[in-house]
Design a protein around this motif. Structure first.
Motif, short mmCIF file in Angstrom:
data_model
loop_
_atom_site.label_atom_id
_atom_site.label_comp_id
_atom_site.label_asym_id
_atom_site.label_seq_id
_atom_site.Cartn_x
_atom_site.Cartn_y
_atom_site.Cartn_z
N PRO A 215 14.28 12.18 42.69
CA PRO A 215 13.68 11.56 43.88
C PRO A 215 12.65 12.44 44.58
O PRO A 215 11.65 11.94 45.11
CB PRO A 215 14.89 11.29 44.79
CG PRO A 215 16.04 11.18 43.86
CD PRO A 215 15.76 12.16 42.76
N CYS A 216 12.87 13.76 44.57
CA CYS A 216 11.90 14.69 45.16
C CYS A 216 10.59 14.67 44.38
O CYS A 216 9.51 14.54 44.96
CB CYS A 216 12.45 16.12 45.15
SG CYS A 216 13.94 16.37 46.09
N ASP A 218 9.49 12.46 42.22
CA ASP A 218 8.85 11.14 42.29
C ASP A 218 8.08 10.97 43.59
O ASP A 218 6.96 10.43 43.60
CB ASP A 218 9.90 10.04 42.17
CG ASP A 218 10.54 9.97 40.79
OD1 ASP A 218 9.99 10.57 39.84
OD2 ASP A 218 11.61 9.32 40.67
N ALA A 219 8.67 11.44 44.70
CA ALA A 219 8.01 11.31 46.00
C ALA A 219 6.72 12.12 46.05
O ALA A 219 5.69 11.66 46.55
CB ALA A 219 8.97 11.77 47.11
N ARG A 294 7.46 10.99 52.90
CA ARG A 294 8.34 10.58 51.82
C ARG A 294 9.58 11.47 51.73
O ARG A 294 10.70 10.99 51.48
CB ARG A 294 7.59 10.59 50.49
CG ARG A 294 6.55 9.48 50.37
CD ARG A 294 5.71 9.61 49.11
NE ARG A 294 4.69 8.59 49.03
CZ ARG A 294 4.86 7.38 48.48
NH1 ARG A 294 6.04 7.08 47.96
NH2 ARG A 294 3.88 6.50 48.43
N ALA A 298 13.52 10.58 52.19
CA ALA A 298 14.48 10.87 51.12
C ALA A 298 15.58 11.83 51.53
O ALA A 298 16.62 11.91 50.87
CB ALA A 298 13.74 11.46 49.91
#
Length: 310
Positions: A215-216, A218-219, A294, A298
Motif C-alpha cells: 500500500p505504501c 502503490d500510494a 495518500r 493509508a
C-alpha cells in the motif's frame, strides 16, 4: 570553486561539526511520513578539497545534485519532516554501512569489524568513497583512519540519529512510519521501459517488497503517475543501505527509495540546474502533496496491519 555559488567551502569544524545536517520538523507534521535526502549535500570541507586530485565538477558528479531544492519547499508546505545531509557523499556516504571501508585507502590498520568485502567497497563506494561516480580516484594519498572516524562521528552518526528520531516520532504518532528516501540517477545507461522507447522518469525501490508494504509503494507510485511521470520499480535501483536497514514492514517501518532521472532537471555535464528545473520543481510539489495526502489516508490501515501481524 568560488565561481559556483552552489558549492560552499567549509572548514572541517564548520562543515562537519556545526552544520552536518539540516532537519525540518513541523509542529503539526503529516501523519506517518518522513522525507530524507542523503546525497544532495554540497558543503565541501576544506580537508576534502586539499586531499583530492579532482576538480570541483568531477567531485560533484557523485551528488544527487539539487534534489533537496526540488522538494524542500513542498515538504515544508505539506508539513512533512525532512532530513538532509549538508556534506557531500564523497566525504561520507550515509547510504552505506559505517563499517564498509576499504583497507587499501588507509595508511594504518582498520578495526576488526570492518566490512572490506562488500560489493559497494569493491566498487570503491563504501562509507568513505575511494572513487567518484565515473570511477576516477578521489585522493592523491592514503588517508589516516582517524580522519575516517572523525567523519563518521561528526557526519554519519548525527544523520542516522536524526533519521531514527524522526521515524520514532512519526511511528509514535501514527502507529507506522513511511520514509521516502530521495535520490537522483544519471540518465546515461538507464534501461528502456518495457514496450517503450524511452527510459523511466522515476525508479521506485522497495527492495522487491522487503522494505515497504505494497500500500505504501502503490500510494507513492500513484502520486508520480498522477503528475505525468513514467515509473518502474526496482530496476536498476531497488534500494540501498537505508532501505535495507530501516525498512521493516512487519514492524511498521517502511522505506521507499525514489530515483529521479537527472535528464528532467539537471545539466548533467556542468552539474547545474537545467532548463527543466523550475518545471520539475513545480511537478514534484504536486507529487509531494499527493504523497502526503495518500500516506495520511493509508496510515490507519498500516497501523492496523501491524497490530494484526503482532
Amino acid at each position: 570553486m568560488s565561481d559556483d555559488p552552489a558549492i560552499r567551502l567549509k572548514t572541517p569544524r564548520e562543515g562537519a561539526r556545526r552544520r552536518a545536517i539540516d532537519v525540518f520538523e513541523p509542529v503539526d507534521p503529516t501523519p506517518a511520513l518522513v522525507f530524507a535526502s542523503p546525497h544532495s549535500g554540497r558543503n565541501y570541507p576544506e580537508d576534502l578539497i586539499a586531499a583530492t586530485r579532482l576538480d570541483p565538477t568531477q567531485l560533484r558528479r557523485s551528488e544527487d545534485a539539487y534534489v533537496d531544492l526540488l522538494i524542500e519547499e513542498a515538504a515544508r508546505a505539506s508539513g512533512t519532516p525532512f532530513l538532509k545531509a549538508l556534506f557531500p557523499r564523497t566525504y561520507v556516504d550515509v547510504n552505506r554501512d559505517a563499517r564498509e571501508l576499504d583497507p587499501a585507502m588507509f595508511e594504518d590498520a582498520l578495526p576488526a569489524d570492518v566490512d572490506a568485502r562488500s560489493a559497494r567497497v569493491a566498487a570503491g563506494l563504501g562509507a568513505i568513497a575511494r572513487v567518484v561516480a565515473d570511477g576516477d580516484p578521489i585522493y592523491t594519498t592514503k588517508l589516516a583512519f582517524a580522519d575516517a572516524r572523525r567523519r563518521l562521528q561528526t557526519c554519519y552518526a548525527p544523520y542516522h540519529a536524526s533519521l531514527q528520531r524522526l521515524m520514532d516520532r512519526a511511528q509514535a504518532r501514527a502507529g507506522a512510519v513511511v520514509v521516502i528516501d530521495w535520490h537522483s540517477m544519471p540518465s546515461a545507461g538507464l534501461p528502456k521501459r518495457r514496450g517503450d522507447a524511452g527510459e523511466p522518469d522515476i525508479v521506485i525501490g522497495d527492495r522487491f517488497g522487503a522494505s515497504a508494504a505494497a500500500p505504501c509503494v502503490d500510494a507513492v507510485e500513484a502520486a508520480f503517475v498522477g503528475a505525468g511521470f513514467s515509473t518502474v520499480r526496482n530496476a536498476p535501483y531497488a534500494g540501498g543501505y537505508v532501505a535495507q536497514t530501516y525498512g521493516r514492514p512487519f514492524s511498521g517501518t517502511h522505506v521507499v527509495q525514489i530515483e529521479i532521472n537527472r535528464r528532467l532537471y539537471l545539466d548533467e555535464q556542468r552539474v547545474a540546474p537545467g532548463r527543466g528545473f523550475d518545471a520539475m520543481q513545480a511537478a514534484l510539489s504536486r507529487v509531494v502533496h499527493a504523497i502526503a495526502d495518500r500516506i495520511a489516508e493509508a496510515a490507519p490501515a498500516l497501523a492496523m496491519r501491524l497490530s494484526a501481524a503482532e
